[in-house]
Design a protein around this motif. Structure first.
Motif, mmCIF file in Angstrom:
data_model
loop_
_atom_site.group_PDB
_atom_site.id
_atom_site.type_symbol
_atom_site.label_atom_id
_atom_site.label_comp_id
_atom_site.label_asym_id
_atom_site.label_seq_id
_atom_site.Cartn_x
_atom_site.Cartn_y
_atom_site.Cartn_z
ATOM 1 N N ARG A 58 6.673 45.562 17.403
ATOM 2 C CA ARG A 58 7.062 46.423 16.284
ATOM 3 C C ARG A 58 6.617 45.807 14.967
ATOM 4 N N LYS A 59 6.864 44.517 14.818
ATOM 5 C CA LYS A 59 6.508 43.818 13.575
ATOM 6 C C LYS A 59 4.996 43.870 13.337
ATOM 7 N N THR A 60 4.225 43.662 14.383
ATOM 8 C CA THR A 60 2.766 43.705 14.250
ATOM 9 C C THR A 60 2.308 45.073 13.749
ATOM 10 N N CYS A 61 2.897 46.131 14.282
ATOM 11 C CA CYS A 61 2.544 47.471 13.832
ATOM 12 C C CYS A 61 2.977 47.688 12.388
ATOM 13 N N LEU A 62 4.196 47.310 12.067
ATOM 14 C CA LEU A 62 4.707 47.554 10.722
ATOM 15 C C LEU A 62 3.958 46.779 9.657
ATOM 16 N N GLU A 63 3.392 45.634 10.031
ATOM 17 C CA GLU A 63 2.612 44.846 9.070
ATOM 18 C C GLU A 63 1.319 45.564 8.660
ATOM 19 N N LEU A 64 0.927 46.573 9.413
ATOM 20 C CA LEU A 64 -0.256 47.362 9.051
ATOM 21 C C LEU A 64 0.029 48.326 7.904
ATOM 22 N N LEU A 65 1.295 48.598 7.658
ATOM 23 C CA LEU A 65 1.679 49.551 6.627
ATOM 24 C C LEU A 65 1.869 48.848 5.289
ATOM 25 N N LEU A 66 1.513 49.520 4.224
ATOM 26 C CA LEU A 66 1.585 48.922 2.897
ATOM 27 C C LEU A 66 3.010 48.708 2.422
ATOM 28 N N ASP A 67 3.924 49.574 2.809
ATOM 29 C CA ASP A 67 5.292 49.473 2.279
ATOM 30 C C ASP A 67 6.247 48.705 3.167
ATOM 31 N N HIS B 29 5.570 49.836 26.867
ATOM 32 C CA HIS B 29 6.615 49.445 25.919
ATOM 33 C C HIS B 29 7.985 49.948 26.392
ATOM 34 N N ALA B 30 8.026 51.139 26.969
ATOM 35 C CA ALA B 30 9.284 51.668 27.508
ATOM 36 C C ALA B 30 9.806 50.765 28.624
ATOM 37 N N SER B 31 8.913 50.272 29.443
ATOM 38 C CA SER B 31 9.301 49.350 30.516
ATOM 39 C C SER B 31 9.887 48.066 29.923
ATOM 40 N N LEU B 32 9.269 47.577 28.876
ATOM 41 C CA LEU B 32 9.760 46.389 28.191
ATOM 42 C C LEU B 32 11.161 46.629 27.614
ATOM 43 N N LEU B 33 11.367 47.796 27.013
ATOM 44 C CA LEU B 33 12.681 48.122 26.441
ATOM 45 C C LEU B 33 13.748 48.266 27.523
ATOM 46 N N ARG B 34 13.380 48.846 28.662
ATOM 47 C CA ARG B 34 14.338 48.947 29.779
ATOM 48 C C ARG B 34 14.736 47.557 30.266
ATOM 49 N N ARG B 35 13.747 46.682 30.359
ATOM 50 C CA ARG B 35 14.035 45.311 30.786
ATOM 51 C C ARG B 35 14.943 44.619 29.772
ATOM 52 N N ALA B 36 14.694 44.839 28.489
ATOM 53 C CA ALA B 36 15.505 44.217 27.437
ATOM 54 C C ALA B 36 16.942 44.722 27.452
ATOM 55 N N THR B 37 17.139 45.934 27.925
ATOM 56 C CA THR B 37 18.473 46.540 27.912
ATOM 57 C C THR B 37 19.223 46.385 29.230
ATOM 58 N N VAL C 153 -5.766 50.888 17.618
ATOM 59 C CA VAL C 153 -4.583 50.197 17.104
ATOM 60 C C VAL C 153 -3.538 51.224 16.666
ATOM 61 N N PHE C 154 -3.954 52.275 15.973
ATOM 62 C CA PHE C 154 -3.002 53.293 15.535
ATOM 63 C C PHE C 154 -2.432 54.060 16.733
ATOM 64 N N ALA C 155 -3.250 54.306 17.745
ATOM 65 C CA ALA C 155 -2.752 54.957 18.967
ATOM 66 C C ALA C 155 -1.722 54.067 19.646
ATOM 67 N N GLU C 156 -1.997 52.773 19.668
ATOM 68 C CA GLU C 156 -1.071 51.819 20.276
ATOM 69 C C GLU C 156 0.268 51.819 19.547
ATOM 70 N N CYS C 157 0.236 51.778 18.233
ATOM 71 C CA CYS C 157 1.486 51.754 17.462
ATOM 72 C C CYS C 157 2.236 53.080 17.597
ATOM 73 N N ALA C 158 1.527 54.193 17.627
ATOM 74 C CA ALA C 158 2.187 55.490 17.839
ATOM 75 C C ALA C 158 2.876 55.505 19.205
ATOM 76 N N GLY C 159 2.226 54.950 20.210
ATOM 77 C CA GLY C 159 2.829 54.870 21.539
ATOM 78 C C GLY C 159 4.052 53.976 21.558
ATOM 79 N N ARG C 160 3.971 52.848 20.882
ATOM 80 C CA ARG C 160 5.111 51.928 20.840
ATOM 81 C C ARG C 160 6.325 52.583 20.172
ATOM 82 N N PHE C 161 6.091 53.249 19.033
ATOM 83 C CA PHE C 161 7.220 53.856 18.335
ATOM 84 C C PHE C 161 7.722 55.117 19.040
ATOM 85 N N SER C 162 6.888 55.762 19.826
ATOM 86 C CA SER C 162 7.376 56.855 20.674
ATOM 87 C C SER C 162 8.367 56.314 21.695
#
Length: 127
Positions: free
Chosen positions: A117-126, A90-98, A30-39
């Motif tokens: 993005r929201k799913t990943c951020l919900e894992l963080l406490l802050d 995720h990059a492919s998804l962003l290209r499609r969105a743009t 899950v953390f690898a997935e979120c790191a990839g998404r935010f990359s």
């Protein structure tokens, strides 16, 4: 025969202790997935001049730290492969969105990227 039975019993007891649990495996993935998404988010933001690029970079670094803290060293290659696969998707998804010419594809891709993005951020406490 008794010593063989003892060895088998020790092996059966020690085996679950030596193998990472499915929960441990899922956590680092899950953390690898979120790191990839935010990359992907960071790179896309840089390309299109989005001012959130630095924010995405900070979030990527948080997930890389979490990944490093939970990653069994024997699974480092698996984690990297998973991170790269998710980043590319995720990059492919962003290209499609743009850049898609189809408004329904743009809308769907934007919603999916935001949900991931929201799913990943919900894992963080802050968050």
């Amino acid at each position: 025969m008794g010593s063989l039975r003892t060895c088998l019993l020790i092996a059966l007891v020690a085996l679950p202790l030596a193998r990472p649990s499915a929960a441990d495996d899922a956590l680092f993935r899950v953390f690898a997935e979120c790191a990839g998404r935010f990359s992907a988010e960071r790179e896309h933001a840089w390309l299109v001049g989005d001012p959130d690029a630095d924010l995405y970079d900070d979030q990527r670094l948080v997930f890389l730290s979490l990944l490093d803290a939970t990653l069994p060293r024997a699974r480092a290659r698996d984690a990297l492969a998973h991170r790269v696969d998710v980043k590319m998707a995720h990059a492919s998804l962003l290209r499609r969105a743009t850049f898609s010419q189809h408004p329904e594809h743009v809308t769907r891709a934007r919603h999916l990227a935001a949900a991931y993005r929201k799913t990943c951020l919900e894992l963080l406490l802050d968050s």
